[in-house]
Motif scaffolding. Structure first.
Motif, PDB file in Angstrom:
ATOM      1  N   MET A   1       0.841  -1.192   0.000  1.00  0.00           N
ATOM      2  CA  MET A   1       0.000   0.000   0.000  1.00  0.00           C
ATOM      3  C   MET A   1       0.873   1.237   0.000  1.00  0.00           C
ATOM      4  N   PRO A   2       0.400   2.345  -0.601  1.00  0.00           N
ATOM      5  CA  PRO A   2       1.208   3.565  -0.620  1.00  0.00           C
ATOM      6  C   PRO A   2       1.318   4.193   0.760  1.00  0.00           C
ATOM      7  N   ILE A   3       2.352   4.996   0.932  1.00  0.00           N
ATOM      8  CA  ILE A   3       2.521   5.733   2.174  1.00  0.00           C
ATOM      9  C   ILE A   3       1.427   6.786   2.275  1.00  0.00           C
ATOM     10  N   ARG A   4       0.800   6.855   3.429  1.00  0.00           N
ATOM     11  CA  ARG A   4      -0.241   7.859   3.669  1.00  0.00           C
ATOM     12  C   ARG A   4       0.337   8.941   4.578  1.00  0.00           C
ATOM     13  N   SER A   5      -0.313  10.111   4.565  1.00  0.00           N
ATOM     14  CA  SER A   5       0.206  11.211   5.385  1.00  0.00           C
ATOM     15  C   SER A   5      -0.917  12.155   5.762  1.00  0.00           C
ATOM     16  N   ASP A   6      -0.692  12.884   6.868  1.00  0.00           N
ATOM     17  CA  ASP A   6      -1.558  13.980   7.262  1.00  0.00           C
ATOM     18  C   ASP A   6      -0.671  15.067   7.857  1.00  0.00           C
ATOM     19  N   ALA A   7      -1.242  15.955   8.640  1.00  0.00           N
ATOM     20  CA  ALA A   7      -0.482  17.094   9.154  1.00  0.00           C
ATOM     21  C   ALA A   7       0.510  16.711  10.239  1.00  0.00           C
ATOM     22  N   GLU A   8       0.450  15.467  10.755  1.00  0.00           N
ATOM     23  CA  GLU A   8       1.314  15.082  11.868  1.00  0.00           C
ATOM     24  C   GLU A   8       2.217  13.884  11.588  1.00  0.00           C
ATOM     25  N   ARG A   9       1.841  13.023  10.668  1.00  0.00           N
ATOM     26  CA  ARG A   9       2.571  11.775  10.536  1.00  0.00           C
ATOM     27  C   ARG A   9       2.484  11.215   9.128  1.00  0.00           C
ATOM     28  N   ARG A  10       3.325  10.198   8.894  1.00  0.00           N
ATOM     29  CA  ARG A  10       3.302   9.419   7.672  1.00  0.00           C
ATOM     30  C   ARG A  10       3.211   7.954   8.088  1.00  0.00           C
ATOM     31  N   TRP A  11       2.436   7.155   7.365  1.00  0.00           N
ATOM     32  CA  TRP A  11       2.234   5.796   7.828  1.00  0.00           C
ATOM     33  C   TRP A  11       1.930   4.828   6.681  1.00  0.00           C
ATOM     34  N   VAL A  12       2.127   3.529   7.001  1.00  0.00           N
ATOM     35  CA  VAL A  12       1.721   2.445   6.112  1.00  0.00           C
ATOM     36  C   VAL A  12       0.844   1.488   6.904  1.00  0.00           C
ATOM     37  N   GLU A  13      -0.070   0.846   6.209  1.00  0.00           N
ATOM     38  CA  GLU A  13      -0.975  -0.119   6.816  1.00  0.00           C
ATOM     39  C   GLU A  13      -0.845  -1.459   6.105  1.00  0.00           C
ATOM     40  N   LEU A  14      -0.866  -2.537   6.881  1.00  0.00           N
ATOM     41  CA  LEU A  14      -0.874  -3.888   6.336  1.00  0.00           C
ATOM     42  C   LEU A  14      -1.977  -4.673   7.029  1.00  0.00           C
ATOM     43  N   GLU A  15      -2.608  -5.564   6.301  1.00  0.00           N
ATOM     44  CA  GLU A  15      -3.676  -6.381   6.861  1.00  0.00           C
ATOM     45  C   GLU A  15      -3.502  -7.807   6.366  1.00  0.00           C
ATOM     46  N   PHE A  16      -3.638  -8.772   7.269  1.00  0.00           N
ATOM     47  CA  PHE A  16      -3.429 -10.156   6.886  1.00  0.00           C
ATOM     48  C   PHE A  16      -4.316 -11.058   7.729  1.00  0.00           C
ATOM     49  N   VAL A  17      -4.643 -12.229   7.172  1.00  0.00           N
ATOM     50  CA  VAL A  17      -5.513 -13.197   7.823  1.00  0.00           C
ATOM     51  C   VAL A  17      -4.662 -14.346   8.344  1.00  0.00           C
ATOM     52  N   SER A  83      16.469   4.263  14.358  1.00  0.00           N
ATOM     53  CA  SER A  83      17.364   4.376  13.195  1.00  0.00           C
ATOM     54  C   SER A  83      18.020   5.751  13.223  1.00  0.00           C
ATOM     55  N   GLY A  84      19.167   5.835  13.918  1.00  0.00           N
ATOM     56  CA  GLY A  84      19.877   7.112  13.979  1.00  0.00           C
ATOM     57  C   GLY A  84      19.030   8.198  14.606  1.00  0.00           C
ATOM     58  N   ASN A  85      18.894   9.312  13.889  1.00  0.00           N
ATOM     59  CA  ASN A  85      18.124  10.441  14.422  1.00  0.00           C
ATOM     60  C   ASN A  85      16.700  10.469  13.875  1.00  0.00           C
ATOM     61  N   ALA A  86      16.167   9.307  13.512  1.00  0.00           N
ATOM     62  CA  ALA A  86      14.807   9.234  12.991  1.00  0.00           C
ATOM     63  C   ALA A  86      13.799   9.650  14.058  1.00  0.00           C
ATOM     64  N   PRO A  87      12.678  10.230  13.647  1.00  0.00           N
ATOM     65  CA  PRO A  87      11.627  10.573  14.610  1.00  0.00           C
ATOM     66  C   PRO A  87      10.983   9.322  15.181  1.00  0.00           C
ATOM     67  N   PRO A  88      10.191   9.471  16.251  1.00  0.00           N
ATOM     68  CA  PRO A  88       9.578   8.296  16.887  1.00  0.00           C
ATOM     69  C   PRO A  88       8.736   7.485  15.905  1.00  0.00           C
ATOM     70  N   GLU A 121      12.609   3.989   4.646  1.00  0.00           N
ATOM     71  CA  GLU A 121      12.524   3.122   5.811  1.00  0.00           C
ATOM     72  C   GLU A 121      11.092   2.625   6.015  1.00  0.00           C
ATOM     73  N   ILE A 122      10.123   3.512   5.825  1.00  0.00           N
ATOM     74  CA  ILE A 122       8.723   3.096   5.981  1.00  0.00           C
ATOM     75  C   ILE A 122       8.360   2.037   4.944  1.00  0.00           C
ATOM     76  N   PHE A 125       9.557  -1.340   5.941  1.00  0.00           N
ATOM     77  CA  PHE A 125       8.675  -2.060   6.853  1.00  0.00           C
ATOM     78  C   PHE A 125       7.629  -2.843   6.064  1.00  0.00           C
ATOM     79  N   GLU A 126       7.042  -2.166   5.093  1.00  0.00           N
ATOM     80  CA  GLU A 126       5.960  -2.771   4.324  1.00  0.00           C
ATOM     81  C   GLU A 126       6.428  -3.992   3.548  1.00  0.00           C
ATOM     82  N   SER A 127       7.632  -3.931   2.988  1.00  0.00           N
ATOM     83  CA  SER A 127       8.134  -5.051   2.195  1.00  0.00           C
ATOM     84  C   SER A 127       8.755  -6.141   3.070  1.00  0.00           C
ATOM     85  N   GLY A 128       9.170  -5.788   4.294  1.00  0.00           N
ATOM     86  CA  GLY A 128       9.841  -6.764   5.137  1.00  0.00           C
ATOM     87  C   GLY A 128       8.919  -7.686   5.912  1.00  0.00           C
TER      88      GLY A 128
END
Length: 273
Positions: A1-17, A83-88, A121-122, A125-128
């Motif tokens: 899935m593509p990286i999503r974003s808003d005014a505070e964060r960037r994220w990826v979502e995965l769903e599995f059964v 990862s180094g100086n990456a944000p939380p 890096e995000i 996560f999605e591919s790993g």
């Protein structure tokens, strides 16, 4: 899935059964012994504010603080300095039951930044995760709640991803795999034999998942991964039963020595110089 974003964060979502009841799946994804059975050796203080720590190959660790603990439906934790100086980085698992003793697990990785500097890096996560999700499915289907121990090894390869996979898979007897085949490693490799349960091959990742009968009952995830303009090779092994810890401790140095001999780290370092 593509990286999503808003005014505070960037994220990826995965769903599995996965197979299992919500309680079984919760124990697998939210407790130290459970996570250690399919991902990496893990300790977890099972409460909000508790520490969760993952130990990867070569003794590399990553730790965080549990921010949500809601058995058997929701776990969340936040990692600083991952990862180094990456944000939380915040991770959240949500379990939803389905008919037929199955559950849907939704995983969200959120980076508290509006910059795209960490998008690689995000995406990593999605591919790993998919390979380990396959391990989780197999664990829940065949070994759920058994005593478990994880081990493995990883190294860099200075050439292309395709070259790395061919060398690794050939050396371990899993090149050109088909689901349902029984494969075994040739002489000179660490003991490895079992039935191929899953195959994944792409420009970014090549993986084979085996349900092991040698050197013991367990699961092996063998793979190579594109890493910048080079590649990484890895073997993750999970053993189950009363002697799991003993077997993992016995075979870990064998795998580390074998992988370092076949793919020496100093060769990759020289290639980077």
């Amino acid at each position: 899935m593509p990286i999503r974003s808003d005014a505070e964060r960037r994220w990826v979502e995965l769903e599995f059964v996965v197979p299992g009841t919500p309680e079984q799946v919760w124990r697998a994804i939210a407790t130290g012994p459970g996570i250690s059975a399919w991902f990496a050796p893990t300790t977890a203080e099972e409460r909000v504010g508790g520490k969760i720590e993952f130990t990867f190959s070569a003794g590399v660790t990553s730790s965080g603080t549990i921010t949500a603990w809601e058995p058997p439906t929701r776990l969340a934790y936040e990692e600083h300095g991952w990862s180094g100086n990456a944000p939380p980085l915040a991770s959240e698992f949500v379990i939803s039951s389905r008919s037929g003793d199955r559950c849907v697990v939704r995983l969200v990785h959120s980076l508290f930044s509006t910059s795209d500097s960490w998008d690689d890096e995000i995406e990593g996560f999605e591919s790993g995760w998919p390979g380990f999700f396959q391990v989780l499915r197999l664990y829940l289907r065949h070994f759920a709640d058994q005593n478990a121990a994880a081990t493995g090894a990883m190294s860099a390869y200075p050439g292309t991803h395709a070259e790395a996979w061919k060398q690794l898979a050939t050396a371990l007897g899993v090149f050109g795999p088909n689901v349902g085949e029984r494969r075994s490693a040739p002489a000179g490799a660490p003991p490895l034999a079992g039935t191929i349960e899953h195959v994944r091959q792409s420009d970014e990742t090549c993986e084979v998942l085996l349900r092991l009968d040698q050197p013991a009952q367990g699961i092996a995830l063998i793979g190579s991964y594109r890493w910048e303009d080079k590649a990484r090779v890895a073997a993750s092994l999970f053993f189950y039963g009363d002697r799991a810890t003993e077997i993992a401790a016995e075979h870990e140095p064998r795998w580390r020595a074998w992988l370092e001999a076949r793919f020496p780290a100093n060769a990759a370092q020289k290639a980077n110089a």
